[in-house]
Structures are given as structure tokens and as C-alpha cells.
Design a protein around this motif. Structure first.
Motif, PDB file in Angstrom:
ATOM      1  N   ASN A 130      69.846  38.532  72.907  1.00  0.00           N
ATOM      2  CA  ASN A 130      71.007  39.064  72.664  1.00  0.00           C
ATOM      3  C   ASN A 130      71.663  38.324  71.385  1.00  0.00           C
ATOM      4  O   ASN A 130      71.899  37.424  71.404  1.00  0.00           O
ATOM      5  N   GLU A 131      71.516  38.985  70.186  1.00  0.00           N
ATOM      6  CA  GLU A 131      71.927  38.517  69.017  1.00  0.00           C
ATOM      7  C   GLU A 131      73.233  38.522  68.737  1.00  0.00           C
ATOM      8  O   GLU A 131      73.641  37.919  67.944  1.00  0.00           O
ATOM      9  N   ASN A 132      74.218  38.909  69.804  1.00  0.00           N
ATOM     10  CA  ASN A 132      75.587  39.071  69.472  1.00  0.00           C
ATOM     11  C   ASN A 132      76.136  37.804  70.200  1.00  0.00           C
ATOM     12  O   ASN A 132      77.066  37.594  70.154  1.00  0.00           O
ATOM     13  N   VAL A 133      75.318  36.872  71.135  1.00  0.00           N
ATOM     14  CA  VAL A 133      75.712  35.728  71.692  1.00  0.00           C
ATOM     15  C   VAL A 133      75.014  34.592  71.173  1.00  0.00           C
ATOM     16  O   VAL A 133      73.758  34.688  71.571  1.00  0.00           O
ATOM     17  N   LEU A 134      75.463  33.654  70.480  1.00  0.00           N
ATOM     18  CA  LEU A 134      74.958  32.357  69.818  1.00  0.00           C
ATOM     19  C   LEU A 134      75.414  31.332  70.566  1.00  0.00           C
ATOM     20  O   LEU A 134      76.809  31.062  70.487  1.00  0.00           O
ATOM     21  N   VAL A 135      74.571  30.636  71.364  1.00  0.00           N
ATOM     22  CA  VAL A 135      74.957  29.559  72.359  1.00  0.00           C
ATOM     23  C   VAL A 135      74.657  28.210  71.543  1.00  0.00           C
ATOM     24  O   VAL A 135      73.703  27.869  70.845  1.00  0.00           O
ATOM     25  N   HIS A 136      75.694  27.244  71.591  1.00  0.00           N
ATOM     26  CA  HIS A 136      75.762  26.184  70.866  1.00  0.00           C
ATOM     27  C   HIS A 136      76.000  24.922  71.920  1.00  0.00           C
ATOM     28  O   HIS A 136      76.972  24.985  72.519  1.00  0.00           O
ATOM     29  N   ALA A 137      74.852  24.296  72.056  1.00  0.00           N
ATOM     30  CA  ALA A 137      75.027  23.320  73.272  1.00  0.00           C
ATOM     31  C   ALA A 137      75.593  21.901  72.638  1.00  0.00           C
ATOM     32  O   ALA A 137      75.253  20.936  72.684  1.00  0.00           O
ATOM     33  N   TYR A 138      76.877  22.074  72.138  1.00  0.00           N
ATOM     34  CA  TYR A 138      77.724  20.928  71.897  1.00  0.00           C
ATOM     35  C   TYR A 138      79.184  21.472  72.032  1.00  0.00           C
ATOM     36  O   TYR A 138      79.497  22.447  71.825  1.00  0.00           O
ATOM     37  N   ALA A 139      80.004  20.421  72.253  1.00  0.00           N
ATOM     38  CA  ALA A 139      81.665  20.574  72.021  1.00  0.00           C
ATOM     39  C   ALA A 139      82.001  20.513  70.569  1.00  0.00           C
ATOM     40  O   ALA A 139      81.200  20.035  69.727  1.00  0.00           O
ATOM     41  N   ILE A 140      83.129  20.821  70.331  1.00  0.00           N
ATOM     42  CA  ILE A 140      83.633  20.944  69.086  1.00  0.00           C
ATOM     43  C   ILE A 140      84.865  19.963  69.267  1.00  0.00           C
ATOM     44  O   ILE A 140      85.787  20.252  70.009  1.00  0.00           O
ATOM     45  N   GLY A 141      85.383  19.033  68.265  1.00  0.00           N
ATOM     46  CA  GLY A 141      86.277  18.232  68.398  1.00  0.00           C
ATOM     47  C   GLY A 141      86.818  17.994  66.932  1.00  0.00           C
ATOM     48  O   GLY A 141      86.486  18.556  65.744  1.00  0.00           O
ATOM     49  N   SER A 142      87.773  17.019  66.669  1.00  0.00           N
ATOM     50  CA  SER A 142      88.203  16.576  65.535  1.00  0.00           C
ATOM     51  C   SER A 142      87.388  15.760  64.712  1.00  0.00           C
ATOM     52  O   SER A 142      87.295  15.997  63.561  1.00  0.00           O
ATOM     53  N   GLU A 143      86.440  15.059  65.377  1.00  0.00           N
ATOM     54  CA  GLU A 143      85.274  14.258  64.732  1.00  0.00           C
ATOM     55  C   GLU A 143      84.169  14.253  65.440  1.00  0.00           C
ATOM     56  O   GLU A 143      83.972  14.599  66.788  1.00  0.00           O
ATOM     57  N   ASP A 144      82.951  13.892  65.178  1.00  0.00           N
ATOM     58  CA  ASP A 144      81.622  13.724  65.883  1.00  0.00           C
ATOM     59  C   ASP A 144      81.818  12.626  67.225  1.00  0.00           C
ATOM     60  O   ASP A 144      82.561  11.811  66.810  1.00  0.00           O
ATOM     61  N   GLY A 145      81.066  12.795  67.994  1.00  0.00           N
ATOM     62  CA  GLY A 145      81.146  11.764  69.159  1.00  0.00           C
ATOM     63  C   GLY A 145      80.302  12.266  70.248  1.00  0.00           C
ATOM     64  O   GLY A 145      79.332  13.120  69.947  1.00  0.00           O
ATOM     65  N   VAL A 146      80.741  11.534  71.418  1.00  0.00           N
ATOM     66  CA  VAL A 146      79.786  11.927  72.553  1.00  0.00           C
ATOM     67  C   VAL A 146      80.701  11.898  73.641  1.00  0.00           C
ATOM     68  O   VAL A 146      81.688  10.950  73.684  1.00  0.00           O
ATOM     69  N   LEU A 147      80.476  12.852  74.766  1.00  0.00           N
ATOM     70  CA  LEU A 147      81.269  13.002  75.741  1.00  0.00           C
ATOM     71  C   LEU A 147      80.567  12.256  76.793  1.00  0.00           C
ATOM     72  O   LEU A 147      79.205  12.438  77.061  1.00  0.00           O
ATOM     73  N   GLU A 148      81.052  11.772  77.686  1.00  0.00           N
ATOM     74  CA  GLU A 148      80.503  10.611  78.776  1.00  0.00           C
ATOM     75  C   GLU A 148      79.602  11.467  79.475  1.00  0.00           C
ATOM     76  O   GLU A 148      78.557  11.046  79.783  1.00  0.00           O
ATOM     77  N   LEU A 149      80.207  12.570  80.217  1.00  0.00           N
ATOM     78  CA  LEU A 149      79.369  13.344  81.321  1.00  0.00           C
ATOM     79  C   LEU A 149      78.444  14.373  80.893  1.00  0.00           C
ATOM     80  O   LEU A 149      77.660  14.708  81.334  1.00  0.00           O
ATOM     81  N   SER A 150      78.679  15.003  79.528  1.00  0.00           N
ATOM     82  CA  SER A 150      78.099  16.168  79.264  1.00  0.00           C
ATOM     83  C   SER A 150      77.252  16.133  77.882  1.00  0.00           C
ATOM     84  O   SER A 150      76.546  16.992  77.770  1.00  0.00           O
TER      85      SER A 150
END
Length: 167
Positions: free
Chosen positions: A52-72
Motif C-alpha cells: 500500500n503505497e499510501n501508508v508509509l510506516v516509520h518505526a520510530y517516535a518523533i520528538g524535539s530531539e534524538d533519543g531513546v524511549l525506555e520501553l519501545s
């Protein structure tokens, strides 16, 4: 969403399993960028929307700066993501990111990006007493470019970009 047209871009920030993106692409013919940091949800959506070229999945969160989420998993800074995906005008942003809105929305407002967003649907989360003031500050920032169309505090609210001449 009366202003949404086929081919418009929408952002599904906190995609979970992708139902909102599926509904938006089916109903309106839009292109949806889905941001989901939880690996199992992101992988399931990648499978669900394969081909489905109309749905682009990005396997990350977006925030104010780069980082790592504890659980995900991974968080990428909003500015470089917008540039890398060549996002300019966005018809709708649906945001349900479990408290991450307090980090992401100020970055979107301060960068001027919100003036390119027609509609924002956001779920603010209340985890502590400071969240009321944090939400109020973000709402004040949003009110410079948008008007609140409806609100169920700490459930969902929807903001629409002001038209020219609208104060």
C-alpha cells in the motif's frame, strides 16, 4: 475532515496498529506517514500495509530531539524528519503518544511547522499535576496559528488552522 483532499499528506503520530491511517487513506485517498516506536506494532503495520503505497510506516517516535524511549525504541528529532520526508503542507495530524505530546508539540510550534498544518487532533495525557500547566502552555502556543474547534480535556481535542484575517 471537510478540507481533506485526495493526495493530501496526513501524519499518524502514535500509529499503534494503523486503523486511523487505514480509514483516512480509504476514505480520503491521502498519503499517511505513520510513526510508531513500539517494534511489534511497527512490524505488524509494515506487514499490514505492505504493497500500500499510501501508508508509509516509520518505526520510530518523533520528538524535539534524538533519543531513546525506555520501553519501545528510537526517537528522531522532528526537524530532520520533516526535512528528510520533504513534508511541507500537512492536512491532518492525529497525535496520541502517551505524554510525548509535551515534548513534540512545543518543537512543532517553535519551529513554525504548525502554520503548515490544517488540522491537529491531539490526546493530551495527564500523568501528574504539572501536565495541566504544560497543556495550557501548548494550547496558548497553538492558539497563535489555530483555533480549537472542540475539546474534551485530557481525552481528545481538535484544532484548525486559522484562515487569513482570523485573529
Amino acid at each position: 475532515f471537510p478540507r481533506v483532499q485526495p493526495g493530501d499528506v496526513v501524519l499518524d503520530v502514535g500509529g499503534y496498529v494503523g486503523d486511523w491511517s487505514d480509514q483516512m487513506t480509504t476514505r480520503y485517498g491521502v498519503v499517511s506517514h505513520v510513526f510508531e516506536p513500539h517494534p511489534s506494532f511497527a512490524n505488524a503495520m509494515a506487514e499490514r500495509f505492505a504493497g500500500n503505497e499510501n501508508v508509509l510506516v516509520h518505526a520510530y517516535a518523533i520528538g524535539s530531539e534524538d533519543g531513546v524511549l525506555e520501553l519501545s525504541g528510537m526517537v528522531k528529532a522532528f526537524g530532520p524528519v520533516v526535512e528528510g520526508l520533504a513534508l511541507s503542507d500537512v492536512a491532518v495530524i492525529k497525535m496520541n503518544i502517551e505524554g510525548g505530546e509535551y515534548d513534540l508539540l512545543p518543537a512543532m510550534i517553535d519551529s513554525g511547522f504548525m502554520q503548515h498544518v490544517d488540522t491537529l487532533m491531539v490526546q493530551f495525557h495527564k500523568y501528574g499535576p504539572d501536565d495541566v500547566a504544560r497543556r495550557d502552555a501548548i494550547r496558548a502556543g497553538l492558539s497563535r496559528t489555530h483555533v480549537c474547534e472542540w475539546v474534551y480535556p485530557f481525552v481528545w481535542e481538535q484544532w484548525a488552522r486559522k484562515t487569513q484575517g482570523e485573529g
